[in-house]
Design a protein around this motif. Structure first.
Motif, short mmCIF file in Angstrom:
data_model
loop_
_atom_site.label_atom_id
_atom_site.label_comp_id
_atom_site.label_asym_id
_atom_site.label_seq_id
_atom_site.Cartn_x
_atom_site.Cartn_y
_atom_site.Cartn_z
N TYR A 112 1.52 10.56 -3.92
CA TYR A 112 1.29 9.22 -3.86
C TYR A 112 0.50 8.79 -5.14
O TYR A 112 0.35 9.63 -6.13
N THR A 172 -1.47 8.98 6.37
CA THR A 172 -0.38 9.67 5.56
C THR A 172 -0.67 9.73 4.02
O THR A 172 -0.29 10.77 3.38
N ARG A 173 -1.29 8.68 3.65
CA ARG A 173 -1.69 8.51 2.15
C ARG A 173 -2.84 9.37 1.72
O ARG A 173 -2.84 10.17 0.79
N ASN A 215 2.87 0.60 9.51
CA ASN A 215 2.12 0.13 8.53
C ASN A 215 1.75 -1.43 9.00
O ASN A 215 2.15 -2.47 8.60
N LEU A 224 -6.46 11.96 -1.91
CA LEU A 224 -5.22 11.53 -2.10
C LEU A 224 -4.07 12.54 -1.96
O LEU A 224 -4.34 13.57 -2.52
N HIS A 225 -3.23 12.40 -1.00
CA HIS A 225 -2.22 13.35 -0.73
C HIS A 225 -0.99 13.24 -1.87
O HIS A 225 -1.00 12.52 -2.48
N TYR A 228 0.71 -1.17 0.11
CA TYR A 228 -0.01 0.12 -0.04
C TYR A 228 0.84 1.20 -0.04
O TYR A 228 0.75 2.19 0.60
N GLN A 229 1.94 1.07 -0.86
CA GLN A 229 2.80 2.19 -1.01
C GLN A 229 3.61 2.52 0.29
O GLN A 229 4.32 3.68 0.09
N PHE A 230 3.80 1.61 0.99
CA PHE A 230 4.97 2.09 1.88
C PHE A 230 5.40 0.67 2.50
O PHE A 230 5.16 -0.57 2.38
N GLN A 242 2.97 10.17 -9.95
CA GLN A 242 2.76 10.76 -8.60
C GLN A 242 1.80 11.95 -8.45
O GLN A 242 1.94 12.63 -9.50
N ASN A 277 -8.24 3.67 2.70
CA ASN A 277 -6.92 4.11 3.24
C ASN A 277 -6.97 3.89 4.63
O ASN A 277 -6.08 4.14 5.27
N THR A 314 -3.96 1.56 5.91
CA THR A 314 -2.88 2.07 5.27
C THR A 314 -1.81 2.69 6.55
O THR A 314 -2.36 2.77 7.58
#
Length: 452
Positions: free
Chosen positions: A413, A377-378, A314, A409-410, A280-282, A432, A345, A348
């Motif tokens: 990402y 965070t995401r 995570n 979405l921040h 999940y991108q971490f 991104q 999310n 995450t």
């Protein structure tokens, strides 16, 4: 105790009598549809994706079997089994031409990756036929002792394994004490919204070491409940957990008052081979923690309550996304299918979620509404789902959900279908988000079922 366990040696003999065999045959037909209200065209450069709209029709057939005579049952034995199949597929799908966008096709999905041109067909309805049930279940009761062994494919009751499991479990009960062992070597789905053939949720290479749990628990006469337990998957994680609960009225039947409190803590340790996995991108890292608190009140036919779910690090990198009874009474697969297959999310890294809910049942009709806010965070989410259920007859039911949802979405990402990418890799940097992107993820879901 010796008498209990020696009875397993007689298992083959218990079901040999032809006159003991009894069975029931049944089935169902179901229609499911999700309608996303955001139908914007895919714009990869600006991280814009629609909310999926699709529908399916499935049919199932099953046979439930009872192998013992009444005389054998009177001695405290039970031997049952089941076999069930489901077939069906998509009848409409607005994601089937996703690979027509050359950027999306190259980056995430489509014939470039050899998986076809439907995102829904990869995430929800991945097969047109599945054997979702094929099991034997043996129970032996002696005085206050109860032992159950279940093996095969069957509906999972594990807190961190939704759908059907492929494996076995052993359950021992003595008064308030419960000892439960669970081993799973596959997970599948036989539903109108999810049709999956069996697969291994956690697997490095060709080695499938399974997912296992040992859960001792004790329920006191006062209504208090305590369970220190552990889930583990060799090559991935060891996750010690603690669950505390209180039920003021365990025999509640929509009359009077009931209070239910649950406090849950999990501290998964990621094994060396899994610490550097991106989920999940971490990066998974060495460990994480999850805290969940839920309070529910019932008064006659009404219920209301609130809850909190928080990840430190995570924590759900390797446990908590293929089933998670601790998240709360809400579906955490309601994002767009283009993003982690619609995963919220809320699971995450460093995500915090608070929610409140209220509902009631009125004979054949029931309803509930929930408000949720997630900060991570995401990305952040706000959602209000309304569920309505009506049972026309014992065999015919309709369920409708209307959900308002906003997902932000921040910056930095990636909205994508893969869960294992490192967003900082050069390959993904052009995808991104350059700034925070808010998307309407409001949708409606409907399921109509008829069983026979």
């Amino acid at each position: 105790m010796k008498k209990i366990y020696s009875s397993f040696a007689l298992l083959a003999l218990l079901g040999t009598s032809a006159q003991a065999f009894d069975y029931k045959v049944g089935g169902s037909v179901e229609f499911f549809s999700k309608v996303g209200f955001n139908q914007k065209q895919i714009d990869v450069a600006n991280s814009i994706y629609p909310t999926d709209t699709w529908g399916s029709i499935v049919g199932s057939a099953y046979i439930d079997m009872d192998f013992l005579t009444q005389e054998q049952k009177d001695l405290g034995n039970s031997l049952t089994g089941g076999f069930g199949i489901m077939a069906g597929g998509l009848v409409f799908d607005n994601t089937k031409d996703a690979s027509g966008n050359p950027n999306y096709k190259t980056a995430f999905f489509g014939s470039a990756n050899g998986v076809g041109n439907s995102v829904v067909a990869q995430e929800y309805i991945t097969t047109n036929f599945v054997i979702y049930n094929a099991y034997l279940d043996y129970v032996k009761k002696t005085n206050d002792h109860r032992v159950e062994i279940k093996v095969g494919r069957y509906n999972s009751k594990a807190q961190f394994m939704s759908g059907s499991t492929q494996g076995f479990e052993i359950d021992y009960q003595y008064k308030g004490l419960n000892l439960w062992w669970f081993s799973s070597y596959g997970r599948g789905f036989g539903y109108s919204q999810w049709m999956y053939d069996f697969y291994a949720p956690k697997q490095h290479g060709n080695a499938n070491y399974g997912i296992h749990a040992f859960k001792p628990s004790y329920t006191f006469d006062s209504g208090f409940y305590i369970s220190p337990f552990v889930y583990f998957s060799p090559d991935f994680y060891v996750a010690p957990m603690l669950e505390l609960g209180f039920d003021s009225n365990p025999n509640f039947n929509q009359e009077g008052f009931r209070s239910q409190t649950t406090i849950f803590f999990m501290a998964p340790y990621h094994l060396e081979n899994a610490q550097n996995d991106y989920r999940y991108q971490f990066v998974a890292g060495k460990n994480g923690q999850t805290l969940a608190i839920k309070q529910r009140f019932d008064y006659n036919n009404f219920n209301f309550g609130a809850g909190w779910y928080q990840n430190f690090g995570n924590a759900n990198a390797h446990i908590g996304t293929y089933g998670n009874a601790m998240v709360g009474p809400w579906d955490f697969w309601t994002n767009t299918v283009y993003d982690f297959g619609a995963l919220s999310n809320a699971v995450t890294k460093d995500a915090k979620t608070g929610y409140i809910f209220v509902g009631a049942s009125h004979g054949k009709f029931s309803w509930d509404i929930l408000g949720r806010m997630t900060f991570s965070t995401r990305g952040d989410e706000q959602a209000i789902p309304l569920n309505l259920t009506y049972n026309f007859t014992q065999n015919c039911k309709i369920w409708l959900k209307l959900e308002w949802q906003n997902v932000t979405l921040h910056k930095g990402y990636v909205i994508n279908d893969g869960t294992s990418i490192n967003p900082d890799d050069t390959k993904w940097q052009s995808y991104q988000t350059k700034k925070s992107v808010s998307s309407d993820r409001s949708h409606a879901m409907i399921n109509i079922s008829y069983s026979f």
